[in-house]
Design a protein around this motif. Structure first.
Motif, PDB file in Angstrom:
ATOM      1  N   TYR A 286      46.473   4.072 -38.889  1.00 43.71           N
ATOM      2  CA  TYR A 286      45.817   3.216 -37.919  1.00 43.71           C
ATOM      3  C   TYR A 286      45.279   1.977 -38.636  1.00 43.71           C
ATOM      4  CZ  TYR A 286      45.737   6.493 -33.976  1.00 43.71           C
ATOM      5  OH  TYR A 286      46.081   7.308 -32.934  1.00 43.71           O
ATOM      6  N   GLU A 287      45.331   0.863 -37.941  1.00 44.08           N
ATOM      7  CA  GLU A 287      44.773  -0.365 -38.487  1.00 44.08           C
ATOM      8  C   GLU A 287      44.222  -1.209 -37.340  1.00 44.08           C
ATOM      9  OE1 GLU A 287      46.894  -4.210 -40.095  1.00 44.08           O
ATOM     10  OE2 GLU A 287      46.928  -2.657 -41.648  1.00 44.08           O
ATOM     11  N   ASN A 288      42.906  -1.430 -37.345  1.00 43.83           N
ATOM     12  CA  ASN A 288      42.255  -2.228 -36.301  1.00 43.83           C
ATOM     13  C   ASN A 288      42.622  -1.732 -34.909  1.00 43.83           C
ATOM     14  OD1 ASN A 288      41.167  -3.873 -38.330  1.00 43.83           O
ATOM     15  ND2 ASN A 288      42.975  -5.199 -38.322  1.00 43.83           N
ATOM     16  N   ASP A 289      42.447  -0.441 -34.687  1.00 44.02           N
ATOM     17  CA  ASP A 289      42.726   0.217 -33.400  1.00 44.02           C
ATOM     18  C   ASP A 289      44.213   0.236 -33.052  1.00 44.02           C
ATOM     19  OD1 ASP A 289      40.041   0.755 -32.873  1.00 44.02           O
ATOM     20  OD2 ASP A 289      39.728  -1.223 -31.975  1.00 44.02           O
ATOM     21  N   GLU A 290      45.073  -0.100 -33.984  1.00 46.67           N
ATOM     22  CA  GLU A 290      46.517  -0.109 -33.730  1.00 46.67           C
ATOM     23  C   GLU A 290      47.182   1.014 -34.517  1.00 46.67           C
ATOM     24  OE1 GLU A 290      50.471  -2.782 -34.872  1.00 46.67           O
ATOM     25  OE2 GLU A 290      48.453  -3.502 -35.362  1.00 46.67           O
ATOM     26  N   LEU A 291      48.004   1.804 -33.841  1.00 45.11           N
ATOM     27  CA  LEU A 291      48.788   2.822 -34.517  1.00 45.11           C
ATOM     28  C   LEU A 291      50.037   2.159 -35.093  1.00 45.11           C
ATOM     29  CD1 LEU A 291      49.340   5.745 -35.293  1.00 45.11           C
ATOM     30  CD2 LEU A 291      50.411   6.072 -33.047  1.00 45.11           C
ATOM     31  N   VAL A 292      50.179   2.195 -36.407  1.00 49.19           N
ATOM     32  CA  VAL A 292      51.287   1.523 -37.089  1.00 49.19           C
ATOM     33  C   VAL A 292      52.385   2.536 -37.378  1.00 49.19           C
ATOM     34  CG1 VAL A 292      51.968   0.196 -39.121  1.00 49.19           C
ATOM     35  CG2 VAL A 292      49.706  -0.157 -38.097  1.00 49.19           C
ATOM     36  N   TYR A 293      53.620   2.147 -37.062  1.00 49.85           N
ATOM     37  CA  TYR A 293      54.784   2.999 -37.302  1.00 49.85           C
ATOM     38  C   TYR A 293      55.513   2.527 -38.549  1.00 49.85           C
ATOM     39  CZ  TYR A 293      54.162   4.915 -32.610  1.00 49.85           C
ATOM     40  OH  TYR A 293      53.663   5.541 -31.503  1.00 49.85           O
ATOM     41  N   GLY A 294      56.052   3.483 -39.296  1.00 45.18           N
ATOM     42  CA  GLY A 294      56.775   3.153 -40.518  1.00 45.18           C
ATOM     43  C   GLY A 294      58.151   3.764 -40.547  1.00 45.18           C
ATOM     44  N   GLY A 295      59.112   3.016 -41.102  1.00 38.09           N
ATOM     45  CA  GLY A 295      60.468   3.515 -41.252  1.00 38.09           C
ATOM     46  C   GLY A 295      60.668   4.174 -42.602  1.00 38.09           C
ATOM     47  N   ILE A 296      61.929   4.413 -42.938  1.00 38.30           N
ATOM     48  CA  ILE A 296      62.282   5.056 -44.198  1.00 38.30           C
ATOM     49  C   ILE A 296      62.037   4.100 -45.361  1.00 38.30           C
ATOM     50  CG2 ILE A 296      64.219   6.032 -45.513  1.00 38.30           C
ATOM     51  CD1 ILE A 296      65.446   6.858 -42.854  1.00 38.30           C
ATOM     52  N   LEU A 297      61.504   4.637 -46.444  1.00 39.32           N
ATOM     53  CA  LEU A 297      61.345   3.839 -47.658  1.00 39.32           C
ATOM     54  C   LEU A 297      62.699   3.699 -48.355  1.00 39.32           C
ATOM     55  CD1 LEU A 297      58.043   5.271 -49.176  1.00 39.32           C
ATOM     56  CD2 LEU A 297      58.352   3.114 -47.947  1.00 39.32           C
ATOM     57  N   TYR A 298      62.940   2.518 -48.891  1.00 37.50           N
ATOM     58  CA  TYR A 298      64.242   2.225 -49.492  1.00 37.50           C
ATOM     59  C   TYR A 298      64.015   1.490 -50.799  1.00 37.50           C
ATOM     60  CZ  TYR A 298      69.213   0.878 -49.524  1.00 37.50           C
ATOM     61  OH  TYR A 298      70.539   0.718 -49.839  1.00 37.50           O
ATOM     62  N   GLY A 299      64.684   1.916 -51.856  1.00 39.92           N
ATOM     63  CA  GLY A 299      64.495   1.253 -53.135  1.00 39.92           C
ATOM     64  C   GLY A 299      65.064   2.047 -54.278  1.00 39.92           C
ATOM     65  N   TYR A 300      64.291   2.180 -55.358  1.00 35.43           N
ATOM     66  CA  TYR A 300      64.782   2.766 -56.599  1.00 35.43           C
ATOM     67  C   TYR A 300      63.845   3.869 -57.064  1.00 35.43           C
ATOM     68  CZ  TYR A 300      67.464  -1.541 -56.460  1.00 35.43           C
ATOM     69  OH  TYR A 300      68.282  -2.567 -56.049  1.00 35.43           O
ATOM     70  N   SER A 301      64.339   5.124 -57.070  1.00 31.18           N
ATOM     71  CA  SER A 301      63.484   6.243 -57.460  1.00 31.18           C
ATOM     72  C   SER A 301      63.181   6.222 -58.955  1.00 31.18           C
ATOM     73  CB  SER A 301      64.144   7.572 -57.080  1.00 31.18           C
ATOM     74  OG  SER A 301      65.416   7.682 -57.682  1.00 31.18           O
ATOM     75  N   ARG A 302      64.111   5.707 -59.780  1.00 28.63           N
ATOM     76  CA  ARG A 302      63.873   5.551 -61.222  1.00 28.63           C
ATOM     77  C   ARG A 302      63.849   4.065 -61.567  1.00 28.63           C
ATOM     78  NH1 ARG A 302      64.320   9.556 -65.079  1.00 28.63           N
ATOM     79  NH2 ARG A 302      64.650  11.655 -64.257  1.00 28.63           N
ATOM     80  N   PHE A 303      62.913   3.360 -60.992  1.00 32.29           N
ATOM     81  CA  PHE A 303      62.844   1.921 -61.243  1.00 32.29           C
ATOM     82  C   PHE A 303      62.538   1.645 -62.709  1.00 32.29           C
ATOM     83  CE2 PHE A 303      60.432  -2.133 -61.292  1.00 32.29           C
ATOM     84  CZ  PHE A 303      61.479  -2.959 -60.888  1.00 32.29           C
ATOM     85  N   THR A 304      61.642   2.427 -63.299  1.00 28.68           N
ATOM     86  CA  THR A 304      61.362   2.307 -64.728  1.00 28.68           C
ATOM     87  C   THR A 304      60.914   3.657 -65.242  1.00 28.68           C
ATOM     88  OG1 THR A 304      60.182   1.032 -66.426  1.00 28.68           O
ATOM     89  CG2 THR A 304      58.920   1.665 -64.484  1.00 28.68           C
ATOM     90  N   THR A 305      61.011   3.847 -66.554  1.00 31.63           N
ATOM     91  CA  THR A 305      60.613   5.101 -67.178  1.00 31.63           C
ATOM     92  C   THR A 305      59.399   4.879 -68.068  1.00 31.63           C
ATOM     93  OG1 THR A 305      62.025   4.756 -69.128  1.00 31.63           O
ATOM     94  CG2 THR A 305      63.022   5.853 -67.200  1.00 31.63           C
ATOM     95  N   LEU A 306      58.742   5.964 -68.418  1.00 31.25           N
ATOM     96  CA  LEU A 306      57.591   5.883 -69.314  1.00 31.25           C
ATOM     97  C   LEU A 306      58.005   5.296 -70.657  1.00 31.25           C
ATOM     98  CD1 LEU A 306      54.644   6.463 -69.975  1.00 31.25           C
ATOM     99  CD2 LEU A 306      55.297   8.812 -70.554  1.00 31.25           C
ATOM    100  N   GLU A 307      59.186   5.648 -71.127  1.00 32.03           N
ATOM    101  CA  GLU A 307      59.682   5.118 -72.399  1.00 32.03           C
ATOM    102  C   GLU A 307      59.876   3.605 -72.309  1.00 32.03           C
ATOM    103  OE1 GLU A 307      63.402   5.838 -75.536  1.00 32.03           O
ATOM    104  OE2 GLU A 307      63.399   6.799 -73.554  1.00 32.03           O
ATOM    105  N   GLU A 308      60.442   3.131 -71.206  1.00 31.33           N
ATOM    106  CA  GLU A 308      60.652   1.698 -71.047  1.00 31.33           C
ATOM    107  C   GLU A 308      59.334   0.954 -70.897  1.00 31.33           C
ATOM    108  OE1 GLU A 308      63.821  -0.996 -68.621  1.00 31.33           O
ATOM    109  OE2 GLU A 308      62.556   0.300 -67.373  1.00 31.33           O
ATOM    110  N   LEU A 309      58.363   1.556 -70.232  1.00 36.58           N
ATOM    111  CA  LEU A 309      57.058   0.922 -70.049  1.00 36.58           C
ATOM    112  C   LEU A 309      56.384   0.607 -71.384  1.00 36.58           C
ATOM    113  CD1 LEU A 309      55.661   3.015 -67.068  1.00 36.58           C
ATOM    114  CD2 LEU A 309      55.972   0.529 -67.072  1.00 36.58           C
TER     115      LEU A 309
END
Length: 452
Positions: A286-309
């Protein structure tokens, strides 16, 4: 390294091959020492106590309303689009009412020695526990200089404002960025699959979305998901031909030496990911009395690794910065160029009508963007304010520190201001070839007092 990869070649290939392939096209610059050159020299001469420099303005003394200013030299514009991005780090150790105001002063010509000031941004609120990255979008049309003004507020202060690593470019600022402090500790202590969301954002053409960074112990995912919004009835669905740029910032102080990690995707037909979330999504908050709807998240599950960080300067002071841009490519597809970005309205907590000039002349004759001198009470220091182990993350409006690791992100001032920063879910995304994951469904109470 002074020699490039093809130095002394006979035409049959490169003569110098770097051990680390990512530097193969980097070697060969002659402008200054690279960070690794400096590191090698420090090791050779046992210079283990390396110290940085930053500028500090104290608000510990003086009266309410007193100010100190740091002025850059005059910058001349080189590009057709009148858009610039000011990027810097700041540390706030003063009172909540203290302000760091960011002005620009535009000059009509060489004879104009006073210029016309405009307030472009403001930082105020609770002190910080870490250095925070900050962006200010500018739209100067004439030669200009940037003025940082630290102004003392009401009440007592034992610190002030510190500023470091100032960069100015004739490009658009990131649309969203998420700074996660103490990231290595967060990866170690958080449940695998912990989600960190940005507030709801709006693209330039009105699509609502949010960015998610998901922590998986030894790697980090980065996703975007469409949300229901104010302009849904006026938009074309599905949301196609939009370019989405995911970036992990290399925080090397000199932008010319940065090697940030970047991945790009373009929304295309054949997937429900880009459909109207009011029709295909589920309630998420909810945001300011509005119910917000969300779709599927899309992107990269392994965007970076601890080693790369742990390479380059992806982690600085323990903090990592994830950035995101959302662009409409339909003009290019239709054979025209992308329009110049437009500066969105900026919300200023305590508007200042005038910039107190003080006794010094504002004009500095030069065409560079790095500040080289200070006025009033700005002083140079060689050690950073002490870092803490507080695990909160950043926000330009400085909400009070919480214990549930919420975060917020800095954007180019989207139409609605939101504070939804839910972190939830402890499961890995299902394995798919397009790296999609299902968005978290949140069923909040019908009241609006919950600020997540």
């Amino acid at each position: 390294m002074h020699y490039g990869k093809d130095a002394f070649t006979n035409g049959n290939g490169s003569t110098i091959i770097t051990i680390d392939p990512k530097f193969q096209d980097v070697i060969g610059q002659r402008f200054e020492m690279s960070p690794y050159d400096a590191q090698e020299l420090n090791l050779l001469y046992n210079c283990t106590q390396q110290k940085g420099h930053f500028i500090h303005a104290s608000t510990a003394s003086g009266q309410e309303g007193d100010s100190a200013k740091l002025e850059t030299e005059v910058v001349k514009l080189n590009r057709g689009c009148n858009v610039q991005c000011l990027q810097f780090y700041y540390f706030h150790s003063g009172a909540e009412s203290d302000e760091l105001n960011i002005w620009i002063r535009e000059f009509e010509d060489e004879q104009d020695t006073t210029g016309t000031p405009r307030l472009m941004g403001q930082i105020t609120g609770s002190p910080t526990s870490h250095w925070k990255l900050h962006h200010v979008s500018l739209n100067a049309t004439k030669p200009f200089q940037v003025v940082f003004e630290a102004r003392k507020g009401a009440g007592s202060s034992t610190g002030g404002f510190s500023v470091d690593d100032i960069n100015l470019s004739e490009t658009e600022c990131p649309h969203v960025f998420i700074q996660i402090d103490d990231l290595e500790n967060r990866l170690n202590t958080s449940s695998s699959g912990t989600r960190i969301y940005s507030p709801r954002q709006y693209s330039k053409d009105g699509y609502a979305y949010r960015v998610a960074v998901i922590l998986y112990k030894t790697y980090v995912g980065m996703f975007v998901g469409l949300l229901s919004g104010e302009f849904d009835n006026q938009l074309q669905w599905p949301c196609l031909q939009r370019q989405m740029i995911f970036q992990l910032l290399d925080q090397t102080p000199n932008q010319q030496l940065q090697m940030s990690k970047q991945r790009t995707l373009i929304s295309a037909s054949g997937s429900s990911v880009w459909d109207n979330p009011r029709e295909t999504g589920s309630p998420v908050f909810y945001e300011n009395d509005e119910l917000v709807y969300g779709g599927i998240l899309y992107g990269y599950s392994r965007f970076t690794t601890l080693e790369e960080l742990q390479t380059r300067e992806f982690l600085k002071g323990g903090s990592a910065i994830f950035m995101f841009n959302f662009e409409d490519l339909t003009p290019l597809i239709n054979g025209t160029s992308l329009p110049c970005p437009q500066l969105r309205p900026v919300s200023i907590t305590n508007p200042q009508r005038i910039l107190d000039e003080g006794p010094c002349s504002p004009r500095n004759v030069s065409s560079t963007s790095q500040p080289t001198e200070t006025t009033n009470d700005w002083t140079a220091s060689t050690t950073h304010p002490p870092s803490t182990t507080d695990n909160s993350t950043s926000s330009t409006t400085h909400p009070p520190t919480t214990t549930d690791y919420r975060i917020s992100s800095t954007t180019i001032t989207p139409p609605p201001t939101t504070t939804d920063v839910s972190t939830s879910s402890t499961t890995h995304p299902p394995t798919t070839t397009d790296y999609r994951i299902s968005s978290t469904t949140i069923t909040p109470p019908p009241t609006t007092t919950d600020v997540r």
